[in-house]
Design a protein around this motif. Structure first.
Motif, short mmCIF file in Angstrom:
data_model
loop_
_atom_site.label_atom_id
_atom_site.label_comp_id
_atom_site.label_asym_id
_atom_site.label_seq_id
_atom_site.Cartn_x
_atom_site.Cartn_y
_atom_site.Cartn_z
N GLU A 22 12.71 15.03 -7.39
CA GLU A 22 13.69 14.51 -6.45
C GLU A 22 13.11 13.43 -5.56
O GLU A 22 13.83 12.59 -5.03
N ASP A 23 11.81 13.47 -5.39
CA ASP A 23 11.19 12.55 -4.45
C ASP A 23 9.82 12.11 -4.96
O ASP A 23 8.98 12.95 -5.30
N VAL A 24 9.64 10.80 -5.00
CA VAL A 24 8.39 10.22 -5.49
C VAL A 24 8.02 9.03 -4.61
O VAL A 24 8.89 8.27 -4.20
N VAL A 25 6.75 8.90 -4.30
CA VAL A 25 6.28 7.72 -3.56
C VAL A 25 5.24 7.02 -4.43
O VAL A 25 4.33 7.67 -4.94
N PRO A 37 -10.83 1.01 -4.85
CA PRO A 37 -10.95 2.17 -3.96
C PRO A 37 -9.96 2.19 -2.80
O PRO A 37 -9.56 3.26 -2.34
N TRP A 38 -9.52 1.00 -2.34
CA TRP A 38 -8.60 0.97 -1.20
C TRP A 38 -7.26 1.61 -1.53
O TRP A 38 -6.52 2.03 -0.64
N VAL A 39 -6.95 1.70 -2.82
CA VAL A 39 -5.66 2.30 -3.22
C VAL A 39 -5.63 3.79 -2.86
O VAL A 39 -4.60 4.33 -2.46
N LYS A 40 -6.79 4.45 -2.96
CA LYS A 40 -6.86 5.86 -2.58
C LYS A 40 -6.57 6.03 -1.08
O LYS A 40 -5.93 6.99 -0.67
N SER A 41 -7.04 5.07 -0.30
CA SER A 41 -6.73 5.12 1.14
C SER A 41 -5.24 4.95 1.37
O SER A 41 -4.67 5.56 2.28
N GLU A 42 -4.61 4.12 0.54
CA GLU A 42 -3.15 3.93 0.64
C GLU A 42 -2.42 5.21 0.31
O GLU A 42 -1.42 5.55 0.93
N LEU A 43 -2.92 5.94 -0.71
CA LEU A 43 -2.32 7.24 -1.05
C LEU A 43 -2.43 8.17 0.15
O LEU A 43 -1.48 8.87 0.50
N GLY A 44 -3.60 8.14 0.79
CA GLY A 44 -3.83 8.96 1.98
C GLY A 44 -2.86 8.61 3.10
O GLY A 44 -2.25 9.49 3.72
N ARG A 45 -2.68 7.32 3.30
CA ARG A 45 -1.77 6.86 4.36
C ARG A 45 -0.33 7.26 4.07
O ARG A 45 0.39 7.69 4.97
N ALA A 46 0.08 7.11 2.82
CA ALA A 46 1.45 7.47 2.45
C ALA A 46 1.69 8.96 2.67
O ALA A 46 2.76 9.38 3.14
N VAL A 77 -6.70 11.63 2.38
CA VAL A 77 -5.58 12.01 3.26
C VAL A 77 -6.14 12.33 4.64
O VAL A 77 -5.62 11.88 5.66
N ALA A 78 -7.24 13.10 4.67
CA ALA A 78 -7.87 13.45 5.95
C ALA A 78 -8.26 12.18 6.73
O ALA A 78 -8.00 12.07 7.93
N ASP A 79 -8.84 11.23 6.01
CA ASP A 79 -9.27 9.97 6.64
C ASP A 79 -8.09 9.19 7.22
O ASP A 79 -8.26 8.40 8.15
N ALA A 80 -6.91 9.39 6.63
CA ALA A 80 -5.74 8.62 7.06
C ALA A 80 -5.01 9.26 8.24
O ALA A 80 -4.10 8.66 8.80
N LEU A 81 -5.37 10.48 8.60
CA LEU A 81 -4.69 11.14 9.71
C LEU A 81 -5.15 10.55 11.04
O LEU A 81 -6.30 10.16 11.19
N THR A 82 -4.22 10.49 11.98
CA THR A 82 -4.50 9.87 13.27
C THR A 82 -4.05 10.80 14.41
O THR A 82 -3.20 11.65 14.20
N PRO A 83 -4.63 10.64 15.59
CA PRO A 83 -4.32 11.59 16.67
C PRO A 83 -2.99 11.30 17.39
O PRO A 83 -2.92 11.39 18.59
#
Ligand code: BG6
Length: 257
Positions: free
Chosen positions: A23-26, A36-45, A71-77
């Motif tokens: 039902e839902d895909v990003v 490698p930056w694409v993995k960071s994009e996955l984390g951000r999404a 994903v952990a790296d992309a989390l913000t406070p």
């Protein structure tokens, strides 16, 4: 957005939803196998999606892997009630290096958001006897109860043989994985192309049958090399799973459907 329409990403998402029965895909641009930056994009999404579904008291169960680390790296406070966030490892030890372990990733997620976390220390290959005594250990019991109450599960998907090797899987189990034609792996379960479980790592915590009771499940996996693995896992028909992937995987999945 305009950019996403021009680049055809929206169309890719629609096609992928149909191909995988989701039902839902990003889909994020690029191929994480190559850049490698694409993995960071996955984390951000994924981080963005977590924020969108958060309500009240939140328990988030997380697996290991380099994608979850992103994903952990992309989390913000900037969560509205960080003190209510609780990150718990989804399953016991399943043979990862420290930086890719769920315990480490949960600690990082808590640190980055200002939330809390728990650890789950379980030996890698538990015998039935050890298993029985371990699950009755109060500190472990507490974490297992929290996992069952999770509203959000975040997990990676791996290519079966890659994961089996990374876990230094023994000869007998390796045979089972190969003979079973496993192509995909998620939280310790190995799947063939039809989405059938051909092998499972014996450990405590989240089990496949617990997934339908979890409100929000985010599967995060990208890279052209993971196309077969993602397809296999989605053939197991995991209920209400949102797939967060990249163009590299998406194009490969669509090319062979
Ligand atoms: C492992 C999980 O830690 O990471 C697996 O236990 C998952 O279920 C894997 O498939 C994915 O790893 P990566 O590095 O490809 O994100």
């Amino acid at each position: 957005s305009m950019m996403r329409e021009i680049s055809g990403i929206n169309e890719t998402e629609e096609k992928l939803k149909k191909a995988l029965g989701l039902e839902d895909v990003v889909v994020v641009p690029g191929n994480s196998d190559e850049e490698p930056w694409v993995k960071s994009e996955l984390g951000r999404a994924c981080a963005y999606r977590i924020k969108a579904v958060l309500m009240g008291n939140n328990i988030i169960a997380v697996t290991g892997g380099s994608t979850m680390a992103a994903v952990a790296d992309a989390l913000t406070p900037d969560f509205s009630a960080p003190e209510q966030l609780l990150f718990v490892p989804a399953r016991g030890g399943i043979g990862e290096d420290v930086q890719n372990q769920a315990n480490t990733i949960c600690a990082k997620m808590a640190e980055r958001t200002g939330g809390k976390h728990r650890v789950l220390y379980v030996p890698d290959q538990v015998s039935p006897e050890v298993y029985k005594s371990v699950v009755n250990e109060p500190s472990i019991k507490e974490v297992l109860t929290l996992i069952k109450q999770a509203e959000i599960v975040l997990h990676g998907i791996g290519e079966a043989i890659t994961m089996a090797k990374r876990r230094k899987t023994g000869k007998e189990e390796m045979e089972k994985i190969i003979q079973g034609h496993a192509v995909g792996e998620a939280f310790g379960y190995y799947f063939n192309e039809q989405g059938e479980v051909v092998h499972k790592v014996q450990t405590i915590g989240l089990q496949l049958e617990d997934l339908p009771y979890i409100l929000h499940v985010f599967a995060v996996a990208g890279g052209a090399s993971k196309a077969k693995a993602i397809k296999a896992y989605m053939n197991s028909k995991p209920k209400s799973t949102v797939l967060i992937t990249d163009e590299g995987a998406a194009k490969n999945i669509l090319a062979c459907s």
